[in-house]
Design a protein around this motif. Structure first.
Motif, PDB file in Angstrom:
ATOM      1  N   SER A 119       0.801  -1.221   0.000  1.00 29.09           N
ATOM      2  CA  SER A 119       0.000   0.000   0.000  1.00 29.09           C
ATOM      3  C   SER A 119       0.838   1.278   0.000  1.00 29.09           C
ATOM      4  O   SER A 119       0.318   2.357   0.263  1.00 29.09           O
ATOM      5  CB  SER A 119      -0.954  -0.008   1.195  1.00 29.09           C
ATOM      6  OG  SER A 119      -0.243  -0.074   2.407  1.00 29.09           O
ATOM      7  N   LYS A 120       2.108   1.177  -0.340  1.00 33.93           N
ATOM      8  CA  LYS A 120       2.974   2.356  -0.268  1.00 33.93           C
ATOM      9  C   LYS A 120       2.547   3.482  -1.204  1.00 33.93           C
ATOM     10  O   LYS A 120       2.781   4.647  -0.918  1.00 33.93           O
ATOM     11  CB  LYS A 120       4.444   2.005  -0.477  1.00 33.93           C
ATOM     12  CG  LYS A 120       4.806   1.530  -1.855  1.00 33.93           C
ATOM     13  CD  LYS A 120       6.301   1.389  -2.083  1.00 33.93           C
ATOM     14  CE  LYS A 120       6.956   0.486  -1.105  1.00 33.93           C
ATOM     15  NZ  LYS A 120       8.342   0.155  -1.429  1.00 33.93           N
ATOM     16  N   CYS A 121       1.857   3.161  -2.290  1.00 31.69           N
ATOM     17  CA  CYS A 121       1.430   4.212  -3.216  1.00 31.69           C
ATOM     18  C   CYS A 121       0.321   5.082  -2.632  1.00 31.69           C
ATOM     19  O   CYS A 121      -0.012   6.122  -3.192  1.00 31.69           O
ATOM     20  CB  CYS A 121       1.011   3.614  -4.549  1.00 31.69           C
ATOM     21  SG  CYS A 121      -0.295   2.402  -4.388  1.00 31.69           S
ATOM     22  N   ILE A 122      -0.232   4.695  -1.491  1.00 31.45           N
ATOM     23  CA  ILE A 122      -1.232   5.537  -0.821  1.00 31.45           C
ATOM     24  C   ILE A 122      -0.634   6.908  -0.516  1.00 31.45           C
ATOM     25  O   ILE A 122      -1.308   7.933  -0.611  1.00 31.45           O
ATOM     26  CB  ILE A 122      -1.741   4.856   0.477  1.00 31.45           C
ATOM     27  CG1 ILE A 122      -2.714   3.742   0.108  1.00 31.45           C
ATOM     28  CG2 ILE A 122      -2.382   5.852   1.433  1.00 31.45           C
ATOM     29  CD1 ILE A 122      -3.162   2.882   1.271  1.00 31.45           C
ATOM     30  N   MET A 123       0.644   6.939  -0.201  1.00 29.65           N
ATOM     31  CA  MET A 123       1.278   8.203   0.154  1.00 29.65           C
ATOM     32  C   MET A 123       1.397   9.146  -1.040  1.00 29.65           C
ATOM     33  O   MET A 123       1.622  10.341  -0.863  1.00 29.65           O
ATOM     34  CB  MET A 123       2.647   7.963   0.788  1.00 29.65           C
ATOM     35  CG  MET A 123       2.562   7.260   2.139  1.00 29.65           C
ATOM     36  SD  MET A 123       1.434   8.033   3.315  1.00 29.65           S
ATOM     37  CE  MET A 123       2.388   9.436   3.836  1.00 29.65           C
ATOM     38  N   SER A 124       1.224   8.640  -2.244  1.00 29.64           N
ATOM     39  CA  SER A 124       1.286   9.520  -3.414  1.00 29.64           C
ATOM     40  C   SER A 124      -0.088  10.049  -3.821  1.00 29.64           C
ATOM     41  O   SER A 124      -0.188  10.871  -4.726  1.00 29.64           O
ATOM     42  CB  SER A 124       1.948   8.789  -4.592  1.00 29.64           C
ATOM     43  OG  SER A 124       1.156   7.689  -4.984  1.00 29.64           O
ATOM     44  N   LYS A 125      -1.133   9.591  -3.137  1.00 37.25           N
ATOM     45  CA  LYS A 125      -2.467  10.132  -3.406  1.00 37.25           C
ATOM     46  C   LYS A 125      -2.499  11.589  -2.974  1.00 37.25           C
ATOM     47  O   LYS A 125      -1.935  11.947  -1.951  1.00 37.25           O
ATOM     48  CB  LYS A 125      -3.548   9.346  -2.646  1.00 37.25           C
ATOM     49  CG  LYS A 125      -3.801   7.959  -3.170  1.00 37.25           C
ATOM     50  CD  LYS A 125      -4.949   7.328  -2.394  1.00 37.25           C
ATOM     51  CE  LYS A 125      -5.321   5.971  -2.922  1.00 37.25           C
ATOM     52  NZ  LYS A 125      -6.468   5.402  -2.189  1.00 37.25           N
ATOM     53  N   SER A 126      -3.203  12.401  -3.742  1.00 36.40           N
ATOM     54  CA  SER A 126      -3.207  13.828  -3.423  1.00 36.40           C
ATOM     55  C   SER A 126      -4.559  14.362  -2.956  1.00 36.40           C
ATOM     56  O   SER A 126      -4.639  15.477  -2.479  1.00 36.40           O
ATOM     57  CB  SER A 126      -2.746  14.632  -4.640  1.00 36.40           C
ATOM     58  OG  SER A 126      -3.617  14.393  -5.727  1.00 36.40           O
ATOM     59  N   GLU A 127      -5.622  13.576  -3.055  1.00 35.39           N
ATOM     60  CA  GLU A 127      -6.924  14.062  -2.623  1.00 35.39           C
ATOM     61  C   GLU A 127      -6.895  14.378  -1.133  1.00 35.39           C
ATOM     62  O   GLU A 127      -6.341  13.627  -0.348  1.00 35.39           O
ATOM     63  CB  GLU A 127      -8.041  13.020  -2.864  1.00 35.39           C
ATOM     64  CG  GLU A 127      -8.119  12.476  -4.255  1.00 35.39           C
ATOM     65  CD  GLU A 127      -7.270  11.237  -4.450  1.00 35.39           C
ATOM     66  OE1 GLU A 127      -7.273  10.336  -3.610  1.00 35.39           O
ATOM     67  OE2 GLU A 127      -6.567  11.207  -5.466  1.00 35.39           O
ATOM     68  N   ALA A 128      -7.502  15.463  -0.762  1.00 34.71           N
ATOM     69  CA  ALA A 128      -7.653  15.871   0.632  1.00 34.71           C
ATOM     70  C   ALA A 128      -6.327  15.887   1.387  1.00 34.71           C
ATOM     71  O   ALA A 128      -6.270  15.596   2.565  1.00 34.71           O
ATOM     72  CB  ALA A 128      -8.660  14.970   1.336  1.00 34.71           C
TER      73      ALA A 128
END
Length: 188
Positions: A119-128
């Motif tokens: 789930s490391k790509c969660i940190m690249s999400k930009s919403e909120a």
């Protein structure tokens, strides 16, 4: 010649099938979080009565894992991910008590690591993104308190039991209050 075409087509369709399989990355998995809870809970059993006098009050950052609307979900996902990283760091940096079940702790650490990797790509999400820094700051204070407890109590068995009970409380809270952001294991 026809044999080569058939072989070539079979190879092509085989690769097409493999590449088209769903790869549900960038998610938090409920089944892995449940296993994480089970391993950390059973590694040491119930909170030992000899440690009751050593128990310290550590403020739990409940609001870090709560969202009041869909715009805050990414902030919560990032907080859960950050929590897994902080748990991994605690166990990476310090030696756990001999009284704990070594195999269960190894399994616990392996599943925490797996969740981080998956789930490391969660940190690249930009919403909120605007609400994550405050969540991150609260988590930092919480995990520094856990680390300080270990240091102040000289990494004793009871200090680790306090940390284990806090980690278990955190993981159970995440499971109970964030099932909408976690997914069961992908069915292939």
């Amino acid at each position: 010649m026809d044999f080569h075409r058939v072989a070539w087509l079979c190879t092509f369709f085989c690769f097409a099938q493999v590449w088209s399989l769903p790869t549900r990355n960038c998610i938090l998995r409920k089944d892995l979080m449940k296993k994480t809870c089970t391993f950390i809970e059973t590694a040491g059993g119930l909170f030992p009565s000899q440690c009751l006098d050593d128990h310290v009050s550590i403020s739990f950052p409940q609001t870090v894992f709560e969202s009041s609307n869909r715009l805050q979900v990414t902030g919560v996902e990032k907080a859960v991910y950050q929590t897994l990283q902080n748990i991994d760091a605690l166990f990476e940096n310090y030696t756990v008590p001999d009284q704990w079940d070594e195999e269960k702790i190894a399994d616990f650490r392996g599943i925490v690591y797996r969740q981080i990797e998956e789930s490391k790509c969660i940190m690249s999400k930009s919403e909120a993104e605007e609400n994550f820094p405050s969540r991150e700051a609260s988590l930092k204070v919480y995990f520094e308190a856990l680390s300080s407890t270990l240091k102040e109590k000289d990494f004793s068995f009871c200090a680790w039991e306090i940390v284990r009970s806090e980690i278990l409380r955190t993981l159970n809270f995440i499971l109970k209050h964030n099932s909408d952001i976690m997914y069961e294991s992908p069915q292939l």
